[in-house]
Design a protein around this motif. Structure first.
Motif, PDB file in Angstrom:
ATOM      1  N   VAL A 134       0.839  -1.201   0.000  1.00 39.29           N
ATOM      2  CA  VAL A 134       0.000   0.000   0.000  1.00 39.29           C
ATOM      3  C   VAL A 134       0.875   1.252   0.000  1.00 39.29           C
ATOM      4  N   GLY A 135       0.691   2.104  -0.986  1.00 35.99           N
ATOM      5  CA  GLY A 135       1.382   3.392  -0.996  1.00 35.99           C
ATOM      6  C   GLY A 135       0.929   4.242   0.180  1.00 35.99           C
ATOM      7  N   ILE A 136       1.848   4.958   0.789  1.00 37.53           N
ATOM      8  CA  ILE A 136       1.509   5.698   2.012  1.00 37.53           C
ATOM      9  C   ILE A 136       0.530   6.838   1.752  1.00 37.53           C
ATOM     10  N   GLU A 137       0.312   7.205   0.485  1.00 37.04           N
ATOM     11  CA  GLU A 137      -0.639   8.282   0.190  1.00 37.04           C
ATOM     12  C   GLU A 137      -2.073   7.780   0.090  1.00 37.04           C
ATOM     13  N   LYS A 138      -2.302   6.464   0.220  1.00 33.43           N
ATOM     14  CA  LYS A 138      -3.646   5.907   0.057  1.00 33.43           C
ATOM     15  C   LYS A 138      -4.517   6.068   1.309  1.00 33.43           C
ATOM     16  N   ILE A 139      -3.994   6.697   2.329  1.00 40.56           N
ATOM     17  CA  ILE A 139      -4.722   6.800   3.600  1.00 40.56           C
ATOM     18  C   ILE A 139      -5.849   7.828   3.517  1.00 40.56           C
ATOM     19  N   VAL A 140      -6.990   7.466   4.113  1.00 37.93           N
ATOM     20  CA  VAL A 140      -8.042   8.438   4.459  1.00 37.93           C
ATOM     21  C   VAL A 140      -8.275   8.286   5.963  1.00 37.93           C
ATOM     22  N   PRO A 141      -8.521   9.372   6.667  1.00 34.83           N
ATOM     23  CA  PRO A 141      -8.593   9.273   8.128  1.00 34.83           C
ATOM     24  C   PRO A 141      -9.771   8.454   8.654  1.00 34.83           C
ATOM     25  N   THR A 142     -10.979   8.635   8.060  1.00 39.42           N
ATOM     26  CA  THR A 142     -12.173   8.029   8.652  1.00 39.42           C
ATOM     27  C   THR A 142     -13.045   7.382   7.592  1.00 39.42           C
ATOM     28  N   TRP A 143     -14.035   6.596   8.068  1.00 37.10           N
ATOM     29  CA  TRP A 143     -15.012   5.991   7.169  1.00 37.10           C
ATOM     30  C   TRP A 143     -15.852   7.060   6.482  1.00 37.10           C
ATOM     31  N   ALA A 144     -16.138   8.147   7.166  1.00 34.82           N
ATOM     32  CA  ALA A 144     -16.905   9.233   6.551  1.00 34.82           C
ATOM     33  C   ALA A 144     -16.155   9.820   5.354  1.00 34.82           C
ATOM     34  N   ASP A 145     -14.824   9.903   5.465  1.00 34.87           N
ATOM     35  CA  ASP A 145     -14.020  10.379   4.338  1.00 34.87           C
ATOM     36  C   ASP A 145     -14.070   9.389   3.179  1.00 34.87           C
ATOM     37  N   LEU A 146     -14.057   8.118   3.493  1.00 35.32           N
ATOM     38  CA  LEU A 146     -14.111   7.084   2.453  1.00 35.32           C
ATOM     39  C   LEU A 146     -15.378   7.221   1.607  1.00 35.32           C
ATOM     40  N   ASP A 147     -16.474   7.620   2.236  1.00 36.68           N
ATOM     41  CA  ASP A 147     -17.749   7.768   1.532  1.00 36.68           C
ATOM     42  C   ASP A 147     -17.623   8.680   0.320  1.00 36.68           C
ATOM     43  N   VAL A 148     -16.871   9.766   0.450  1.00 34.49           N
ATOM     44  CA  VAL A 148     -16.704  10.711  -0.656  1.00 34.49           C
ATOM     45  C   VAL A 148     -16.029  10.026  -1.839  1.00 34.49           C
ATOM     46  N   PHE A 149     -14.982   9.264  -1.569  1.00 35.65           N
ATOM     47  CA  PHE A 149     -14.204   8.657  -2.652  1.00 35.65           C
ATOM     48  C   PHE A 149     -14.920   7.476  -3.302  1.00 35.65           C
ATOM     49  N   LEU A 150     -15.783   6.810  -2.565  1.00 35.66           N
ATOM     50  CA  LEU A 150     -16.555   5.723  -3.166  1.00 35.66           C
ATOM     51  C   LEU A 150     -17.655   6.253  -4.071  1.00 35.66           C
ATOM     52  N   GLN A 151     -17.901   7.562  -4.035  1.00 38.55           N
ATOM     53  CA  GLN A 151     -18.773   8.191  -5.022  1.00 38.55           C
ATOM     54  C   GLN A 151     -17.968   8.724  -6.211  1.00 38.55           C
ATOM     55  N   LEU A 152     -16.771   9.212  -5.946  1.00 44.46           N
ATOM     56  CA  LEU A 152     -15.949   9.796  -7.002  1.00 44.46           C
ATOM     57  C   LEU A 152     -15.286   8.745  -7.889  1.00 44.46           C
ATOM     58  N   LEU A 153     -14.736   7.696  -7.288  1.00 45.93           N
ATOM     59  CA  LEU A 153     -13.895   6.769  -8.034  1.00 45.93           C
ATOM     60  C   LEU A 153     -14.636   5.978  -9.106  1.00 45.93           C
ATOM     61  N   PRO A 154     -15.728   5.265  -8.793  1.00 45.70           N
ATOM     62  CA  PRO A 154     -16.348   4.451  -9.850  1.00 45.70           C
ATOM     63  C   PRO A 154     -16.880   5.274 -11.015  1.00 45.70           C
ATOM     64  N   ARG A 155     -17.440   6.440 -10.736  1.00 48.93           N
ATOM     65  CA  ARG A 155     -17.952   7.275 -11.823  1.00 48.93           C
ATOM     66  C   ARG A 155     -16.824   7.777 -12.715  1.00 48.93           C
ATOM     67  N   SER A 156     -15.692   8.096 -12.121  1.00 50.68           N
ATOM     68  CA  SER A 156     -14.573   8.643 -12.888  1.00 50.68           C
ATOM     69  C   SER A 156     -13.783   7.572 -13.622  1.00 50.68           C
ATOM     70  N   SER A 157     -13.788   6.354 -13.122  1.00 56.84           N
ATOM     71  CA  SER A 157     -12.954   5.311 -13.711  1.00 56.84           C
ATOM     72  C   SER A 157     -13.719   4.456 -14.708  1.00 56.84           C
ATOM     73  N   THR A 158     -14.687   3.687 -14.229  1.00 58.28           N
ATOM     74  CA  THR A 158     -15.401   2.747 -15.091  1.00 58.28           C
ATOM     75  C   THR A 158     -16.712   3.291 -15.614  1.00 58.28           C
ATOM     76  N   GLY A 159     -17.085   4.506 -15.224  1.00 56.68           N
ATOM     77  CA  GLY A 159     -18.365   5.046 -15.652  1.00 56.68           C
ATOM     78  C   GLY A 159     -19.531   4.323 -15.018  1.00 56.68           C
ATOM     79  N   GLU A 160     -19.344   3.854 -13.767  1.00 53.52           N
ATOM     80  CA  GLU A 160     -20.394   3.149 -13.042  1.00 53.52           C
ATOM     81  C   GLU A 160     -20.776   3.960 -11.804  1.00 53.52           C
ATOM     82  N   ARG A 161     -22.005   3.769 -11.344  1.00 61.77           N
ATOM     83  CA  ARG A 161     -22.431   4.462 -10.133  1.00 61.77           C
ATOM     84  C   ARG A 161     -21.773   3.860  -8.894  1.00 61.77           C
TER      85      ARG A 161
END
Length: 483
Positions: free
Chosen positions: A240-267
């Motif tokens: 795991v690259g050391i930059e992959k950290i997010v502090p909390t589960w609430a922070d993770l929520d933001v990226f689980l909305q951003l990543l699939p739409r930006s990468s595979t075009g999925e919700r």
């Protein structure tokens, strides 16, 4: 690998490659535009993602220690790797300690970055890629050319031939009569990989995110191969690259909305796997996490370049880049191609080290499409210009080049009004002589100096150089302004 200009010229000559890339990137762009357009607060999500990443990077040392403590509390062993060699030695040592001669792998940019497969092979350990696109690349003895779709440069007919030719030597052969139908190709890969999943004792993964507060690693994927690797083997090692950290589960929520739409075009990704240590009798019974630096602290020290560490590896910047769409990923000479690779590689490796890395910041038109597409608002054009200046500074020597002398002379002239006036009068004389000689005429009636002798011809061979006006504005104003 050669420098980008040489590699790009070779790629541009491959018409099949250009057709494959144009079709694939166009399809992904269209899918992404549809699902992003559904989210009214998309810009707010982008801003939130950038802010979370920046705040995390400012206190990265604290979050890393929090993650380490949480992982250890759940039974995981944490290793720290300063560079690729250390990381590879750690993973190989774990495999050798368990008498393992083969491992299955979840798609991981970090392990490709450190060339883990090659390092394991030197120790007699075979690493099998289980992602479909990575399997195609591995069987074809090829290199990945895209972050999300590593085999984007291959079409269905080429994949069929690779499977028919190479699968038997790596395990279960391709079925008789295999066609280039996507469903048949996926079925052949599934049968080939299933026996590897069932017999593997050790798996290697990366992580899309690492939640510091709970010691949770997260992998998102679309095929289910990751879930097989993360649950069936007895030993799991995550690099795991050391930059992959997010502090909390609430922070993770933001990226689980951003990543699939930006990468595979999925919700949402079909498979989102999270794991926090060990559970007796369920899943791997030994877990190791290798926290990888490998130049990331170097990038963190760069005030302008550190924003590249926000990257969530979605590949949206590749799919909108006019340069990448025409050259493909191999021309970048790295596991990180496209606009993000053009800044990430020099930041991780440092400039002035080799010609190939130094050429990457120039592999861009600076059109800005990558910034508009980036879900975490990395200003890639800004970093590219910054890195270009660093490349120039790294190659400064005791003897200044002609370009540096010209710029220094121009600076000296422009710094003083009297010197500038003398220069304008001299240029006016050149303009009057050129007008009398009748050099080529540009649109609007302006005169051109034409093609000049070397070294000026390096510029004028491909561009028009307008002749200076016979009279400067200052001279005209002194004469006419009093009337």
């Amino acid at each position: 690998m050669p420098a980008f200009p040489a590699a790009a010229r070779e790629a541009l000559a491959d018409t099949q490659l250009r057709r494959n890339l144009a079709h694939a990137t166009g399809t992904i762009r269209a899918k992404r535009a549809t699902v992003v357009g559904e989210v009214e607060e998309w810009e707010e999500l982008r801003l939130a993602g950038a802010a979370i990443k920046d705040n995390t990077l400012r206190r990265l040392d604290e979050h890393l220690l929090t993650l380490e403590a949480a992982l250890q509390a759940h039974g995981a062993t944490v290793h720290w790797a300063r560079d690729a060699a250390e990381a590879c030695d750690i993973v190989a040592g774990i495999a050798q300690g368990h008498g393992v001669d083969e491992v299955v792998k979840v798609k991981s940019m970090a392990t490709q970055e450190i060339e883990l497969n090659e390092a394991l092979a030197e120790r007699g350990i075979t690493a099998w890629e289980t992602d479909l696109a990575e399997l195609i690349v591995q069987l074809g003895d090829d290199l990945p050319s895209h972050i999300l779709v590593p085999a984007i440069h291959r079409n269905r007919a080429e994949i069929r031939e690779i499977f028919r030719r190479e699968m038997a030597a790596a395990g279960r052969p391709a079925p008789e009569g295999l066609t280039d139908d996507p469903a048949e190709l996926a079925g052949a890969a599934r049968l080939h990989l299933r026996e590897k999943f069932l017999r593997a004792k050790m798996a290697v993964s990366g992580a899309n995110f690492a939640v510091a507060e709970s010691g949770t690693l997260v992998v998102v994927e679309s095929e289910g191969n990751g879930r097989m690797c993360l649950t069936l083997p007895e030993v799991l090692v995550s690099v795991v690259g050391i930059e992959k950290i997010v502090p909390t589960w609430a922070d993770l929520d933001v990226f689980l909305q951003l990543l699939p739409r930006s990468s595979t075009g999925e919700r949402m990704n079909p498979y989102t796997s999270t794991w926090s240590g060990l559970t007796p009798g369920d899943g791997p019974q030994e877990m190791h996490v290798v926290l990888l630096d490998n130049g990331r602290t170097r990038a963190l020290a760069d005030e302008i370049g550190r924003q590249a560490l926000r990257c969530i590896r979605c590949s949206a910047c590749l799919n909108v880049c006019p340069v990448y769409e025409r050259t493909g990923g191999h021309a970048y000479g790295s596991v990180y191609p496209g606009p993000i690779g053009a800044i990430l590689n020099p930041l991780l490796k440092g400039v002035g080290v080799d010609e190939q890395t130094d050429s990457l910041p120039y592999a861009s038109s600076l059109c800005g499409a990558c910034f508009e597409a980036c879900p975490v608002r990395i200003d890639i054009p800004e970093v590219l210009v910054h890195l270009r200046s660093k490349v120039v500074d790294a190659h400064r020597t005791g003897t200044p080049k002609a370009e540096a002398l010209a710029m220094k002379s121009a600076s000296w002239v422009l710094a003083d009004a009297r010197r500038l006036g003398l220069a304008e009068r001299g240029l006016g004389w050149v303009g009057r002589v050129t007008t009398r000689l009748g050099r080529s005429v540009l649109p609007g009636g302006r005169r051109s100096l034409g093609r000049l002798p070397w070294p000026a011809s390096l510029w004028t061979s491909a561009r028009d150089l307008p002749a200076p006006p016979p009279e400067s504005f200052r001279t005209w104003w002194r004469r006419e302004g009093r009337r």
